[in-house]
Design an enzyme around this catalytic site. Structure first.
Site, PDB file in Angstrom:
ATOM      1  N   GLY A   1      10.503   6.360   8.107  1.00 15.79           N
ATOM      2  CA  GLY A   1      10.390   7.818   8.138  1.00 15.79           C
ATOM      3  C   GLY A   1      11.743   8.362   7.751  1.00 15.79           C
ATOM      4  O   GLY A   1      12.360   7.882   6.808  1.00 15.79           O
TER       5      GLY A   1
ATOM      6  N   SER B   1      15.392   8.780   9.311  1.00  4.73           N
ATOM      7  CA  SER B   1      16.127   8.342  10.500  1.00  4.73           C
ATOM      8  C   SER B   1      16.858   9.479  11.212  1.00  4.73           C
ATOM      9  O   SER B   1      16.997   9.453  12.440  1.00  4.73           O
ATOM     10  CB  SER B   1      17.106   7.225  10.143  1.00  4.73           C
ATOM     11  OG  SER B   1      18.056   7.681   9.214  1.00  4.73           O
TER      12      SER B   1
ATOM     13  N   CYS C   1      12.816   0.009   7.925  1.00  4.02           N
ATOM     14  CA  CYS C   1      13.411   1.060   7.094  1.00  4.02           C
ATOM     15  C   CYS C   1      14.214   2.055   7.932  1.00  4.02           C
ATOM     16  O   CYS C   1      15.291   1.707   8.408  1.00  4.02           O
ATOM     17  CB  CYS C   1      12.343   1.721   6.231  1.00  4.02           C
ATOM     18  SG  CYS C   1      13.071   2.496   4.793  1.00  4.02           S
TER      19      CYS C   1
ATOM     20  N   ARG D   1      22.702   3.749   4.597  1.00  4.55           N
ATOM     21  CA  ARG D   1      21.423   4.464   4.438  1.00  4.55           C
ATOM     22  C   ARG D   1      21.185   4.698   2.965  1.00  4.55           C
ATOM     23  O   ARG D   1      22.116   4.932   2.221  1.00  4.55           O
ATOM     24  CB  ARG D   1      21.534   5.839   5.077  1.00  4.55           C
ATOM     25  CG  ARG D   1      21.038   5.950   6.456  1.00  4.55           C
ATOM     26  CD  ARG D   1      21.064   7.412   6.855  1.00  4.55           C
ATOM     27  NE  ARG D   1      19.883   8.121   6.397  1.00  4.55           N
ATOM     28  CZ  ARG D   1      19.805   9.451   6.359  1.00  4.55           C
ATOM     29  NH1 ARG D   1      20.827  10.189   6.688  1.00  4.55           N
ATOM     30  NH2 ARG D   1      18.694  10.030   5.960  1.00  4.55           N
TER      31      ARG D   1
ATOM     32  N   ILE E   1      11.447   1.876  -0.003  1.00  2.00           N
ATOM     33  CA  ILE E   1      11.385   3.322  -0.250  1.00  2.00           C
ATOM     34  C   ILE E   1      12.649   3.951   0.329  1.00  2.00           C
ATOM     35  O   ILE E   1      12.810   3.996   1.548  1.00  2.00           O
ATOM     36  CB  ILE E   1      10.137   3.949   0.412  1.00  2.00           C
ATOM     37  CG1 ILE E   1       8.866   3.220  -0.042  1.00  2.00           C
ATOM     38  CG2 ILE E   1      10.057   5.443   0.105  1.00  2.00           C
ATOM     39  CD1 ILE E   1       7.613   3.575   0.765  1.00  2.00           C
ATOM     40  N   ARG E   2      13.527   4.393  -0.524  1.00  4.20           N
ATOM     41  CA  ARG E   2      14.839   4.918  -0.076  1.00  4.20           C
ATOM     42  C   ARG E   2      15.400   4.006   1.022  1.00  4.20           C
ATOM     43  O   ARG E   2      15.785   4.451   2.094  1.00  4.20           O
ATOM     44  CB  ARG E   2      14.694   6.358   0.442  1.00  4.20           C
ATOM     45  CG  ARG E   2      14.397   7.355  -0.656  1.00  4.20           C
ATOM     46  CD  ARG E   2      14.287   8.767  -0.119  1.00  4.20           C
ATOM     47  NE  ARG E   2      13.264   8.862   0.892  1.00  4.20           N
ATOM     48  CZ  ARG E   2      13.459   9.265   2.139  1.00  4.20           C
ATOM     49  NH1 ARG E   2      14.650   9.630   2.541  1.00  4.20           N
ATOM     50  NH2 ARG E   2      12.463   9.312   2.995  1.00  4.20           N
TER      51      ARG E   2
ATOM     52  N   HIS F   1       8.837  -2.109   3.907  1.00  2.65           N
ATOM     53  CA  HIS F   1       7.670  -1.654   4.680  1.00  2.65           C
ATOM     54  C   HIS F   1       6.522  -2.660   4.665  1.00  2.65           C
ATOM     55  O   HIS F   1       5.561  -2.468   3.919  1.00  2.65           O
ATOM     56  CB  HIS F   1       7.160  -0.337   4.086  1.00  2.65           C
ATOM     57  CG  HIS F   1       8.060   0.830   4.284  1.00  2.65           C
ATOM     58  ND1 HIS F   1       7.913   1.719   5.322  1.00  2.65           N
ATOM     59  CD2 HIS F   1       9.130   1.256   3.577  1.00  2.65           C
ATOM     60  CE1 HIS F   1       8.849   2.642   5.247  1.00  2.65           C
ATOM     61  NE2 HIS F   1       9.609   2.392   4.195  1.00  2.65           N
TER      62      HIS F   1
ATOM     63  N   GLU G   1       4.124  -2.855   6.560  1.00  3.44           N
ATOM     64  CA  GLU G   1       2.867  -2.197   6.961  1.00  3.44           C
ATOM     65  C   GLU G   1       2.172  -1.548   5.767  1.00  3.44           C
ATOM     66  O   GLU G   1       1.033  -1.127   5.867  1.00  3.44           O
ATOM     67  CB  GLU G   1       3.135  -1.168   8.075  1.00  3.44           C
ATOM     68  CG  GLU G   1       3.807   0.130   7.664  1.00  3.44           C
ATOM     69  CD  GLU G   1       5.307  -0.008   7.344  1.00  3.44           C
ATOM     70  OE1 GLU G   1       5.827  -1.144   7.361  1.00  3.44           O
ATOM     71  OE2 GLU G   1       5.937   1.023   7.074  1.00  3.44           O
TER      72      GLU G   1
HETATM   73  N1  GLN Z   1      16.410   6.390   3.951  1.00  3.89           N
HETATM   74  C1  GLN Z   1      15.614   6.859   5.036  1.00  3.89           C
HETATM   75  C2  GLN Z   1      16.466   7.180   6.232  1.00  3.89           C
HETATM   76  O1  GLN Z   1      17.595   6.841   6.311  1.00  3.89           O
HETATM   77  C3  GLN Z   1      14.588   5.823   5.427  1.00  3.89           C
HETATM   78  C4  GLN Z   1      13.463   5.787   4.448  1.00  3.89           C
HETATM   79  C5  GLN Z   1      12.221   5.116   4.964  1.00  3.89           C
HETATM   80  O2  GLN Z   1      12.063   4.890   6.152  1.00  3.89           O
HETATM   81  N2  GLN Z   1      11.300   4.853   4.068  1.00  3.89           N
HETATM   82  O3  GLN Z   1      16.010   7.791   7.133  1.00  3.89           O
END
Ligand code: GLN
Length: 200
Positions: free
Chosen positions: A53, A55, A85, A112, A140-141, A176, A178
């Site tokens: 999500g 953070s 993540c 991050r 994802i990021r 991820h 999941e």
């Molecule tokens: N880069 C996001 C963060 O630091 C994490 C991205 C993710 O959970 N998919 O919150």
């Protein structure tokens, strides 16, 4: 640990992010998935997942709900935790970026969005310690651990960037699991970190 026929219960922090996907996978694996929103929800759990999500948002909501301290004390009493993540960011003891609330469960420095910004979502076939075939990670990021300290075992890395690691009662993954059909990380968490032997 699973005990006398009761389904073991795993809690998924459900303040923000993709907690529903984790719940579905655990359910499929015969484990009761409980959404954790308050301190009391941590009672009787065989493990806790801090999902992906944002953070900073999850961290702020954990402070407000008392779950930052709640999950810390659950962990320091030996409770198993898995951060994916954003959950991996939150599990770290320090970040290279601006200050944000962290759980600080793992002796690690996290970067991050280490692989770039929003556009930088990608998949990679990862060699994972203990897995006999590669695992396709959906990033994802995603963060990575730049440095890890004593007590942290690296399970997978990409060009020296740590993307999966574990400690005695903690697992982190930058990607991820999941969001794929491969259940090996959920099974690994249940078996190796929570000590749950599944009968099926
Ligand atoms: N880069 C996001 C963060 O630091 C994490 C991205 C993710 O959970 N998919 O919150």
């Amino acid at each position: 640990m699973a005990g006398n026929g009761d389904r073991p219960k795993v809690g998924i922090l459900a303040l923000q992010g993709d907690f529903r996907e984790h719940c579905q996978v655990f359910d499929e694996l015969g484990v009761e998935a409980v959404e954790v929103r308050r301190h009391e929800d941590l009672e009787g759990l065989a493990g806790v997942v801090v999902p992906g999500g944002e953070s900073t948002t999850i961290g702020r909501m954990m402070v407000e709900s008392g779950l930052l301290d709640g999950i810390r004390s659950y962990f320091y009493k030996g409770g198993p935790v898995w951060g994916t993540c954003a959950g991996m960011v939150l599990a770290a003891s320090a970040t290279t970026g601006p200050r944000q609330p962290l759980l600080g469960l793992m002796n690690a420095l996290v970067e991050r969005n280490g692989f770039g910004r929003q556009v930088h979502s990608f998949e990679a076939d990862l060699d994972v310690e203990g897995f006999d075939a590669p695992f396709t990670g959906v990033f994802i990021r995603a963060p990575f651990f730049e440095d890890v300290g004593p007590g942290v075992e690296v399970l997978s890395e990409i060009d020296g960037r740590v993307v999966a690691a574990r400690g005695e009662n903690i697992l982190v993954t930058a990607f991820h699991p999941e969001l794929t059909d491969d259940r090996r990380f959920h099974e690994y968490f249940l078996r190796e970190v929570c000590g749950i032997e599944r009968s099926q």
